[in-house]
Design a protein around this motif. Structure first.
Motif, mmCIF file in Angstrom:
data_model
loop_
_atom_site.group_PDB
_atom_site.id
_atom_site.type_symbol
_atom_site.label_atom_id
_atom_site.label_comp_id
_atom_site.label_asym_id
_atom_site.label_seq_id
_atom_site.Cartn_x
_atom_site.Cartn_y
_atom_site.Cartn_z
ATOM 1 N N ASP A 269 0.811 -1.220 0.000
ATOM 2 C CA ASP A 269 0.000 0.000 0.000
ATOM 3 C C ASP A 269 0.848 1.275 0.000
ATOM 4 O O ASP A 269 0.333 2.374 0.161
ATOM 5 N N VAL B 34 3.638 1.566 -5.967
ATOM 6 C CA VAL B 34 2.795 1.070 -7.047
ATOM 7 C C VAL B 34 3.678 0.525 -8.155
ATOM 8 O O VAL B 34 4.812 0.962 -8.345
ATOM 9 N N ARG C 110 -5.673 2.886 -4.885
ATOM 10 C CA ARG C 110 -4.924 2.031 -3.968
ATOM 11 C C ARG C 110 -5.840 1.020 -3.269
ATOM 12 O O ARG C 110 -5.712 0.758 -2.082
#
Length: 357
Positions: A181, A184, A226
């Motif tokens: 988290d 990316v 996300r």
């Protein structure tokens, strides 16, 4: 038939014992190469000795990352044939990656010929044991000696061969995964759907941090909200929830794997309900809470099927199927590998025979 030049290596190597192969550590005696320039297109196909390749330090690949690659496998069957799995499907994806990086498309038939030729020359390097294979690595690099941002005019294609064992040390056993988290992998409009080195370089930092925390891999979420699941490590991801097989749809930031495609085709043939759609990490954890999350597994060329036993997200951890390999994942693994090793008939037209020894 394309005329492919052949130069035999003066010194032939010896393949290490099959139980010591590991993954990507050893290379065969020869490789296939082709050149590209605007005047001649792709030309000069040749099988040559595996050796050092000289390139100028100003070659654009070093400075602007214009490069693509593929990963395929050849297998030795019980009746001593050598077959490649989904050859032209992989090379079609190679061309899709080329489009994304402004690299000229290859002629799939010509490159297939070259691939078969180099495998035939180095057929002694195809291991025999189940779980081993000959890994095939086609790749293209931009070679213009120019320090300035533009599309290269010249390119070099290579195909390397490497005898391999299992990709993951854990083998066909469930692994623990961290839901990422912080970092990316890719975003819409970027290079996520291309097999290019930049995507793999981008993944290293998160993976290294996850390993320090005791996880085998990371589960990537979308770059905007996300929350929506995309890939697991360098593999596609599947969830079996209440009898339904779910995998993220290919929206432009996910690499469409050939093993992913194989699993979808098998599941549909078996009458399993299949969905390609957005799936959030919240939905997965909620399904576990309801007792509906039956199995989770990754799919990829290197490992085929990699079961997931645990998922950790924001301090919460769930255990899937009592941290045991699920029946469906095992059925998929057995079916795909049985086809690859010629143990059962290929009714899908996936295997491509190279030679019978």
């Amino acid at each position: 038939m394309t005329e492919i030049a052949f130069t035999k290596s003066n010194t032939l190597g010896i393949m290490p014992p099959e139980e010591q192969l590991g993954f990507g550590k050893y290379f065969t005696d020869h490789m296939f190469t082709m050149d590209y320039d605007p005047e001649n297109g792709w030309h000069n196909p040749a099988v040559i000795p595996y050796n050092e390749y000289s390139v100028l330090p100003a070659a654009m690949v070093f400075h602007y990352g214009q490069a693509i690659f593929e990963g395929m496998k050849a297998f030795r069957t019980e009746d001593d044939r050598i077959i490649v799995f989904r050859t032209k499907d992989y090379l079609a994806r190679f061309n899709r990656s080329a489009d994304a990086l402004c690299i000229p498309n290859i002629d799939i038939d010509v490159v297939t010929e070259g691939l078969k030729k180099v495998i035939e020359v180095d057929k002694a390097w195809v291991p025999t044991k189940v779980g081993t294979a000959l890994y095939i690595r086609p790749f293209i690099i931009a070679t213009d000696p120019y320090v300035g941002v533009k599309v290269s005019d010249t390119y070099k294609l290579f195909i390397l061969l490497s005898p391999v064992g299992a990709y993951y040390a854990a083998g066909f056993n469930p692994v623990n995964i961290k839901v990422e988290d912080k970092y990316v992998r890719a975003t819409l409009g970027g290079l996520g759907e291309a097999k290019t080195p930049a995507n793999y370089a981008m993944s290293l930092r998160a993976q290294e941090e996850a390993k320090k925390e005791g996880f085998a891999q990371v589960l990537w979420l979308d770059a905007v909200e996300r929350k929506y699941i995309e890939e697991v490590g360098t593999m596609n991801i599947f969830f079996k929830i209440n009898g339904e097989l779910i995998t993220p749809d290919l929206v432009g930031s996910i690499l469409g794997g050939m093993t992913r495609r194989t699993v979808l085709e098998l599941a549909k043939a078996w009458g399993v309900k299949v969905s390609e759609r957005r799936i959030s990490v919240e939905e997965v954890f909620a399904a576990h809470e309801k007792g509906q999350l039956e199995e989770v597994f990754g799919t990829g060329t290197a490992a085929v099927i990699s079961p997931v036993g645990e998922l950790s997200w924001k301090g919460k951890k769930i255990t899937i199927n009592q941290n045991q390999t699920g029946d469906f994942a095992k059925k998929l693994f057995d079916t795909v590998t049985d086809i690859q090793y010629g143990k059962v008939e290929d009714t899908f037209g996936w295997v491509d025979e190279v030679t019978k020894l």
